[in-house]
Scaffold this motif. Structure first.
Motif, short mmCIF file in Angstrom:
data_model
loop_
_atom_site.label_atom_id
_atom_site.label_comp_id
_atom_site.label_asym_id
_atom_site.label_seq_id
_atom_site.Cartn_x
_atom_site.Cartn_y
_atom_site.Cartn_z
N GLU A 34 1.40 19.85 -3.63
CA GLU A 34 2.31 19.66 -4.83
C GLU A 34 3.63 19.94 -4.39
N ASP A 79 0.86 -1.20 0.18
CA ASP A 79 0.23 0.11 -0.06
C ASP A 79 0.92 1.24 -0.07
N LYS A 82 0.65 13.25 -1.92
CA LYS A 82 0.69 14.00 -2.79
C LYS A 82 -0.64 14.64 -3.42
N GLY A 83 -1.79 13.95 -2.92
CA GLY A 83 -2.95 14.83 -3.39
C GLY A 83 -3.38 15.60 -2.45
N GLN A 123 2.15 2.87 -2.55
CA GLN A 123 1.56 3.63 -3.56
C GLN A 123 0.15 4.41 -3.20
N LYS A 124 -0.49 4.00 -2.39
CA LYS A 124 -1.46 4.41 -1.84
C LYS A 124 -1.23 5.68 -0.90
N SER A 171 7.51 2.96 -6.63
CA SER A 171 6.07 3.93 -6.57
C SER A 171 6.08 5.38 -6.88
N GLY A 172 7.46 5.62 -7.48
CA GLY A 172 7.73 7.13 -7.69
C GLY A 172 8.90 7.55 -7.11
N LEU A 181 1.67 7.32 -0.83
CA LEU A 181 2.47 8.39 -1.51
C LEU A 181 1.22 9.21 -2.23
N SER A 182 0.35 8.41 -2.99
CA SER A 182 -0.80 9.22 -3.70
C SER A 182 -1.44 10.22 -2.86
N LEU A 183 -2.09 9.68 -1.40
CA LEU A 183 -2.69 10.50 -0.60
C LEU A 183 -1.95 11.94 -0.27
N TYR A 221 10.54 12.51 -3.25
CA TYR A 221 9.11 12.15 -3.92
C TYR A 221 8.63 13.69 -4.23
#
Length: 268
Positions: free
Chosen positions: A84, A71, A80-81, A73-74, A108-109, A76-78, A267
């Motif tokens: 910025e 999880d 980043k969301g 990726q989840k 995951s980036g 990091l996405s949260l 990141y």
């Protein structure tokens, strides 16, 4: 700013879900309470993770708790969301454990920004004094705290080093943990120490003015600072793997690598 009780409750829930909890946060609860009071601190939570985003100038440092590396990726996405900006994530532990986490974050980036190794000794081997230059080593003078702060900021990369604020340097001064190297009356080097437990002394940072480098001042200042704690039993220092000069200083003072590493990830 966040509610400390909410973070504590979430971490407890994660431990119940899975006894294996991956984290890069090893603060005591009083430090987490202190961070909760900062207006720029953000609390982020998902089903299998929790995280704090601590604002530091042009980036935020991320501390996380996660019980399923699938999880990442989840997570990091949260993060980043919500912003910025650039994020810095440190992974700390044995090389094998850190590499497992590093692979998940990088797939995951995230990208690897730096790698540090921890050095450790039970006693310090004091370097010989030098007659080549007239340098005095002592506790720093209060009037020089601002200059010491500037010296640290100009020397170190804040993404890699946890640089103390000027206010924190004043606290170290009051605790007699802030040292200086003086040429006549001019501060030419500074060394910050930190207490770790009852018997540990951690070398926070050592910085020498550029024109005074290469003369062994950093080595003698670091040795002097550690030497002011005769009752200490553990001496530690973190050094970037490419910083050969600081590694040589540690070897000269009797420190050895103990197997712990820190991988600093970026990141964006």
């Amino acid at each position: 700013m966040y509610d400390f009780d909410s973070l504590y409750k979430k971490i407890k829930e994660l431990k119940i879900l899975n006894t294996k909890l991956y984290t890069n946060c090893f603060f005591f609860s009083d430090k987490l309470v202190e961070l909760a009071s900062l207006p720029s601190t953000r609390f982020i939570a998902g089903e299998s993770f929790a995280a704090l985003a601590i604002k530091e100038k042009e980036f935020s440092r991320i501390f996380f708790w996660i019980n399923n590396l699938n999880d990442v990726q989840k997570l990091l996405s949260l993060i980043k969301g919500q912003s910025e900006e650039c994020f810095v994530i440190e992974l700390v532990g044995s090389e094998s454990d850190v590499n497992i986490m590093k692979d998940r974050f990088m797939s995951s980036g995230a990208v690897c920004y730096a790698v540090l190794e921890r050095w450790r000794a039970g006693s310090i081997r004091q370097p010989q004094s030098s007659d080549d230059i007239n340098i005095r080593y002592s506790l720093i003078e209060k009037k020089d705290i601002k200059k010491a702060f500037s010296m640290l900021m100009e020397t170190f990369d804040s993404k890699i080093s946890h640089l103390p604020s000027e206010r924190e340097l004043h606290k170290l001064y009051e605790q007699r943990l802030l040292f200086g190297a003086y040429h006549k009356s001019e501060l030419v080097g500074t060394c910050c120490m930190e207490n770790i437990g009852e018997t540990g002394k951690y070398c926070y940072e050592t910085a020498i003015l550029r024109e005074y480098r290469g003369q062994g001042i950093g080595k003698r200042l670091k040795g002097y600072a550690w030497g002011q704690s005769p009752d200490a039993k553990v001496f530690t220092s973190w050094v970037a793997v490419e910083n050969i000069a600081s590694q040589k200083v540690n070897v000269a003072l009797g420190l050895e690598k103990d197997g712990l590493i820190t991988v600093v990830l970026e990141y964006t």
